[in-house]
Scaffold this motif. Structure first.
Motif, PDB file in Angstrom:
ATOM      1  N   ASN A  48      45.890  26.998  50.417  1.00 32.33           N
ATOM      2  CA  ASN A  48      46.277  28.266  49.773  1.00 32.33           C
ATOM      3  C   ASN A  48      45.460  29.440  50.327  1.00 32.33           C
ATOM      4  OD1 ASN A  48      43.807  28.048  48.530  1.00 32.33           O
ATOM      5  ND2 ASN A  48      44.577  28.358  46.454  1.00 32.33           N
ATOM      6  N   LEU A  50      42.348  30.090  50.514  1.00 28.00           N
ATOM      7  CA  LEU A  50      41.049  30.531  50.005  1.00 28.00           C
ATOM      8  C   LEU A  50      40.063  30.470  51.161  1.00 28.00           C
ATOM      9  CD1 LEU A  50      40.617  28.918  46.456  1.00 28.00           C
ATOM     10  CD2 LEU A  50      41.080  31.300  47.051  1.00 28.00           C
ATOM     11  N   ARG A  79      50.306  31.356  48.037  1.00 27.55           N
ATOM     12  CA  ARG A  79      49.500  31.136  46.831  1.00 27.55           C
ATOM     13  C   ARG A  79      50.382  31.067  45.593  1.00 27.55           C
ATOM     14  NH1 ARG A  79      44.739  35.353  48.576  1.00 27.55           N
ATOM     15  NH2 ARG A  79      43.555  33.859  49.819  1.00 27.55           N
ATOM     16  N   ARG A  80      51.520  31.779  45.638  1.00 29.15           N
ATOM     17  CA  ARG A  80      52.403  31.775  44.474  1.00 29.15           C
ATOM     18  C   ARG A  80      53.247  30.513  44.414  1.00 29.15           C
ATOM     19  NH1 ARG A  80      53.692  38.318  44.250  1.00 29.15           N
ATOM     20  NH2 ARG A  80      51.563  38.814  43.646  1.00 29.15           N
ATOM     21  N   PHE A  86      40.023  24.100  39.977  1.00 35.40           N
ATOM     22  CA  PHE A  86      38.727  24.145  40.642  1.00 35.40           C
ATOM     23  C   PHE A  86      37.753  23.116  40.066  1.00 35.40           C
ATOM     24  CE2 PHE A  86      40.573  28.293  41.231  1.00 35.40           C
ATOM     25  CZ  PHE A  86      40.172  28.683  42.507  1.00 35.40           C
ATOM     26  N   SER A  90      36.316  27.678  36.943  1.00 32.50           N
ATOM     27  CA  SER A  90      36.640  29.052  37.358  1.00 32.50           C
ATOM     28  C   SER A  90      37.663  29.721  36.453  1.00 32.50           C
ATOM     29  CB  SER A  90      37.155  29.077  38.804  1.00 32.50           C
ATOM     30  OG  SER A  90      36.193  28.559  39.665  1.00 32.50           O
ATOM     31  N   PHE A  92      38.981  32.655  33.997  1.00 36.37           N
ATOM     32  CA  PHE A  92      38.683  34.088  33.958  1.00 36.37           C
ATOM     33  C   PHE A  92      37.720  34.336  32.791  1.00 36.37           C
ATOM     34  CE2 PHE A  92      43.241  34.113  35.497  1.00 36.37           C
ATOM     35  CZ  PHE A  92      42.883  34.207  36.835  1.00 36.37           C
ATOM     36  N   ASN A  94      36.576  36.944  31.417  1.00 35.06           N
ATOM     37  CA  ASN A  94      36.863  38.044  30.494  1.00 35.06           C
ATOM     38  C   ASN A  94      38.154  37.834  29.712  1.00 35.06           C
ATOM     39  OD1 ASN A  94      38.251  38.338  32.973  1.00 35.06           O
ATOM     40  ND2 ASN A  94      38.668  40.476  32.540  1.00 35.06           N
ATOM     41  N   VAL A 108      51.500  38.192  37.629  1.00 34.09           N
ATOM     42  CA  VAL A 108      52.018  37.766  38.935  1.00 34.09           C
ATOM     43  C   VAL A 108      53.510  37.439  38.859  1.00 34.09           C
ATOM     44  CG1 VAL A 108      51.807  36.072  40.786  1.00 34.09           C
ATOM     45  CG2 VAL A 108      49.757  36.888  39.603  1.00 34.09           C
TER      46      VAL A 108
ATOM     47  N   ARG B 120      31.688  34.673  42.473  1.00 30.43           N
ATOM     48  CA  ARG B 120      32.706  34.412  43.486  1.00 30.43           C
ATOM     49  C   ARG B 120      33.885  33.617  42.913  1.00 30.43           C
ATOM     50  NH1 ARG B 120      32.970  30.881  48.594  1.00 30.43           N
ATOM     51  NH2 ARG B 120      32.054  29.347  47.201  1.00 30.43           N
ATOM     52  N   SER B 121      33.604  32.755  41.935  1.00 28.10           N
ATOM     53  CA  SER B 121      34.664  31.927  41.357  1.00 28.10           C
ATOM     54  C   SER B 121      35.754  32.795  40.730  1.00 28.10           C
ATOM     55  CB  SER B 121      34.074  30.985  40.306  1.00 28.10           C
ATOM     56  OG  SER B 121      33.654  31.711  39.168  1.00 28.10           O
ATOM     57  N   GLN B 122      35.384  33.976  40.250  1.00 22.90           N
ATOM     58  CA  GLN B 122      36.356  34.857  39.614  1.00 22.90           C
ATOM     59  C   GLN B 122      37.326  35.440  40.642  1.00 22.90           C
ATOM     60  OE1 GLN B 122      36.460  35.275  36.118  1.00 22.90           O
ATOM     61  NE2 GLN B 122      35.090  33.531  36.349  1.00 22.90           N
ATOM     62  N   GLU B 124      38.055  33.915  43.526  1.00 20.31           N
ATOM     63  CA  GLU B 124      38.873  32.814  44.036  1.00 20.31           C
ATOM     64  C   GLU B 124      39.952  32.410  43.042  1.00 20.31           C
ATOM     65  OE1 GLU B 124      36.345  29.640  45.363  1.00 20.31           O
ATOM     66  OE2 GLU B 124      35.934  30.695  47.250  1.00 20.31           O
ATOM     67  N   ALA B 125      39.589  32.383  41.747  1.00 20.30           N
ATOM     68  CA  ALA B 125      40.584  32.003  40.746  1.00 20.30           C
ATOM     69  C   ALA B 125      41.727  33.022  40.724  1.00 20.30           C
ATOM     70  CB  ALA B 125      39.935  31.894  39.372  1.00 20.30           C
ATOM     71  N   SER B 126      41.388  34.304  40.871  1.00 22.76           N
ATOM     72  CA  SER B 126      42.414  35.350  40.866  1.00 22.76           C
ATOM     73  C   SER B 126      43.314  35.241  42.096  1.00 22.76           C
ATOM     74  CB  SER B 126      41.773  36.739  40.845  1.00 22.76           C
ATOM     75  OG  SER B 126      40.752  36.797  39.884  1.00 22.76           O
ATOM     76  N   GLN B 127      42.685  34.970  43.241  1.00 21.37           N
ATOM     77  CA  GLN B 127      43.486  34.807  44.466  1.00 21.37           C
ATOM     78  C   GLN B 127      44.374  33.577  44.355  1.00 21.37           C
ATOM     79  OE1 GLN B 127      40.226  34.610  47.202  1.00 21.37           O
ATOM     80  NE2 GLN B 127      40.249  36.804  47.645  1.00 21.37           N
ATOM     81  N   ALA B 128      43.821  32.507  43.796  1.00 24.00           N
ATOM     82  CA  ALA B 128      44.559  31.244  43.742  1.00 24.00           C
ATOM     83  C   ALA B 128      45.825  31.356  42.900  1.00 24.00           C
ATOM     84  CB  ALA B 128      43.664  30.131  43.206  1.00 24.00           C
ATOM     85  N   VAL B 129      45.827  32.190  41.859  1.00 18.67           N
ATOM     86  CA  VAL B 129      47.048  32.323  41.058  1.00 18.67           C
ATOM     87  C   VAL B 129      48.018  33.343  41.673  1.00 18.67           C
ATOM     88  CG1 VAL B 129      45.967  31.611  38.887  1.00 18.67           C
ATOM     89  CG2 VAL B 129      46.121  34.055  39.439  1.00 18.67           C
ATOM     90  N   GLY B 130      47.632  33.897  42.822  1.00 19.47           N
ATOM     91  CA  GLY B 130      48.561  34.764  43.551  1.00 19.47           C
ATOM     92  C   GLY B 130      48.482  36.237  43.229  1.00 19.47           C
ATOM     93  N   MET B 131      47.338  36.681  42.716  1.00 18.99           N
ATOM     94  CA  MET B 131      47.203  38.122  42.430  1.00 18.99           C
ATOM     95  C   MET B 131      47.017  38.900  43.731  1.00 18.99           C
ATOM     96  SD  MET B 131      44.793  38.575  39.106  1.00 18.99           S
ATOM     97  CE  MET B 131      44.994  37.570  37.648  1.00 18.99           C
ATOM     98  N   ILE B 140      40.709  41.406  36.526  1.00 20.98           N
ATOM     99  CA  ILE B 140      39.629  40.415  36.420  1.00 20.98           C
ATOM    100  C   ILE B 140      38.258  40.989  36.814  1.00 20.98           C
ATOM    101  CG2 ILE B 140      38.842  38.110  37.153  1.00 20.98           C
ATOM    102  CD1 ILE B 140      41.477  38.107  35.512  1.00 20.98           C
TER     103      ILE B 140
END
Lengths: 243, 224
Positions: A48, A50, A79-80, A86, A90, A92, A94, A108, B120-122, B124-131, B140
């Motif tokens: 994906n 990363l 990625r979509r 993970f 990981s 979010f 917030n 998304v 960094r995990s924040q 990567e997690a955002s990228q991984a879901v396709g943002m 985020i």
């Protein structure tokens, strides 16, 4: 349905992935095993983007991404079509448990809020955390966080779910509940590629097991073959060490 | 030493209080603009967009490297001579623009540091879901950076409220300007400036209280 050709990743002078070729059928559950530092996680992270591979072509359905020419829009599309679980959860930080699941659906996938909320409620019930909907990740145990990490990936309905050692960072007491959840996901024939050190689990849920070493696929086959009658000396010696 | 003219001071309080809305209004307007600008500058500094990055660095360097008073004079008295479009600008607008530019440079650096402090995990997690990069920042990274940057940013806001007193040098009758006029009429300089000092202090104390409450709210996500 999913095909990977010549996937190559280098970190400096070290070749971590050395031209990986791999096909995964829709609904197939593939487990990757092998010694540490042999590129298992890097393979997942390259799928994906990363980690950006130096070479190789990834095909998922009608989407083709070639490392030589990959544009940001293609990487986004890739990625979509995948979801990622993970090792260190990981989530979010917030967002609440509920929002962790709805976030990508709304932002998304542009789903209406009501639909995303209903989906998150259903998933929270399914992963047994309906009572934690409003909790922030910092207030949850490792096992709970990883179940939400898996729930977040489930919600995306991706063509391929990538799971990077989902139980490796967990205290032993939480491993069981996370394995149980992954078993349920696997039972639905979600196409998945999972890097794991849980051999018994891999044997149970995988249609195919891949043994990797030195950035290459050494051997692959049905669990019974890999675990009971490995063809390659390296597979055999690895399995002897982890047993 | 003469005694303080308490009656004069008490009588002056409501007069100067009448200018508090203008002072707070200027500070609020400048704060909102500065925050927006600072976020853009900070995101650019993190993304390091070629060419633009050099301009942003120059901007930050200039506005941090020169006194606010000099910037206000340059902007209000100087620039209209070069750019006739600005000739009609009034003191309040000029002060808001000056405060915005000046404080955005400082706030950009705080926000940049806070963004880089997000795990960094924040990302990567955002990228991984396709943002997209924009979604990842807005949804985020910036909210988490805000929690880290909030105390510093409120400090800049407090500083900004006090700095609005410089608008008096652009002919704006705000709290300081009003005090100056009153004092010039009564010759009771000590009393007049003591009153205005007390009022600034009171405003800042109220803000400090709000700051503590805001931090409590922002920390909610991390509370166990």
């Amino acid at each position: 349905m999913i095909s990977i050709r010549g996937l190559t990743k280098r970190f400096g002078a070290t070749t971590v992935l050395d031209g990986i070729d791999l096909d995964i059928a829709a609904g197939e559950r593939v487990a990757i095993i092998g010694p540490s530092g042999t590129g298992k996680s890097t393979l997942l992270r390259c799928l994906n983007y990363l980690d950006r591979p130096e070479a190789g072509v990834i095909r998922i359905g009608d989407l083709t991404v070639d490392a030589a020419t990959a544009k940001p829009a293609q990487i986004l599309a890739l990625r979509r079509r995948t979801s990622f679980v993970f090792q260190n959860y990981s989530l979010f930080a917030n967002k609440t448990a509920h929002q962790n699941i709805t976030e990508a659906l709304i932002t998304v996938q542009r789903k209406p809020r009501a639909e995303a909320d209903a989906r998150a409620d259903a998933i929270l019930r399914e992963i047994g955390l309906a009572d934690k909907a409003g909790a922030y990740p910092a207030a949850l145990s490792g096992g709970q966080q990883q179940r939400i990490g898996i729930g977040r990936a489930m919600a995306l309905d991706a063509a391929l779910m990538l799971l990077d050692e989902p139980t490796s960072a967990l205290d032993p007491e939480w491993v069981g509940e996370v394995l149980d959840l992954m078993r349920r996901v696997a039972e639905r024939r979600q196409t998945m590629l999972i890097v794991t050190h849980e051999m018994q689990f891999a044997r149970e849920i995988a249609d195919r097991v891949i043994f990797m070493e030195g950035g290459r696929i050494v051997e692959q086959g049905p669990p019974s073959q890999i675990f009971d009658a490995p063809q390659d000396k390296r597979t055999e010696s690895f399995l002897r060490r982890v047993r | 030493m003469r005694a303080l003219d308490i009656d004069y001071m008490l009588g002056l309080v409501p007069v100067i209080l009448g200018y508090v809305p203008l002072t707070i209004g200027m500070a609020l307007a400048a704060m909102v603009c500065a925050l927006l600008l600072a976020c853009l500058l900070a995101v650019e500094r993190v993304a390091r967009i070629p060419v633009l990055d050099q301009f942003v660095q120059l901007f930050i360097s200039f506005f941090r490297g020169t006194p606010l008073l000099v910037q206000l004079f340059l902007f209000y008295y100087g620039l209209p001579q070069i750019l006739p479009v600005l000739a009609g600008i009034n003191g309040v607008t000029a002060a808001i623009i000056g405060l915005t530019l000046h404080f955005s440079a400082y706030m950009a650096e705080s926000i940049r540091a806070a963004i880089l402090g997000v795990d960094r995990s924040q990302w990567e997690a955002s990228q991984a879901v396709g943002m997209t990069q924009g979604q990842l920042m807005r949804r985020i990274i910036l909210p988490q950076a805000a929690r880290v940057a909030a105390p510093t940013l409120v400090n800049y806001f407090i500083d900004m409220i006090k700095s609005t007193s410089l608008a008096f040098t652009l002919g704006v009758t705000e709290m300081m300007g009003a005090t100056q006029k009153e004092a010039a009429g009564s010759f009771l300089y000590f009393e007049a400036f003591l009153v205005v000092a007390m009022l600034y202090w009171a405003i800042v104390e109220v803000l400090s209280y709000l700051q503590r409450r805001l931090e409590g709210r922002l920390n909610k996500a991390l509370a166990r």
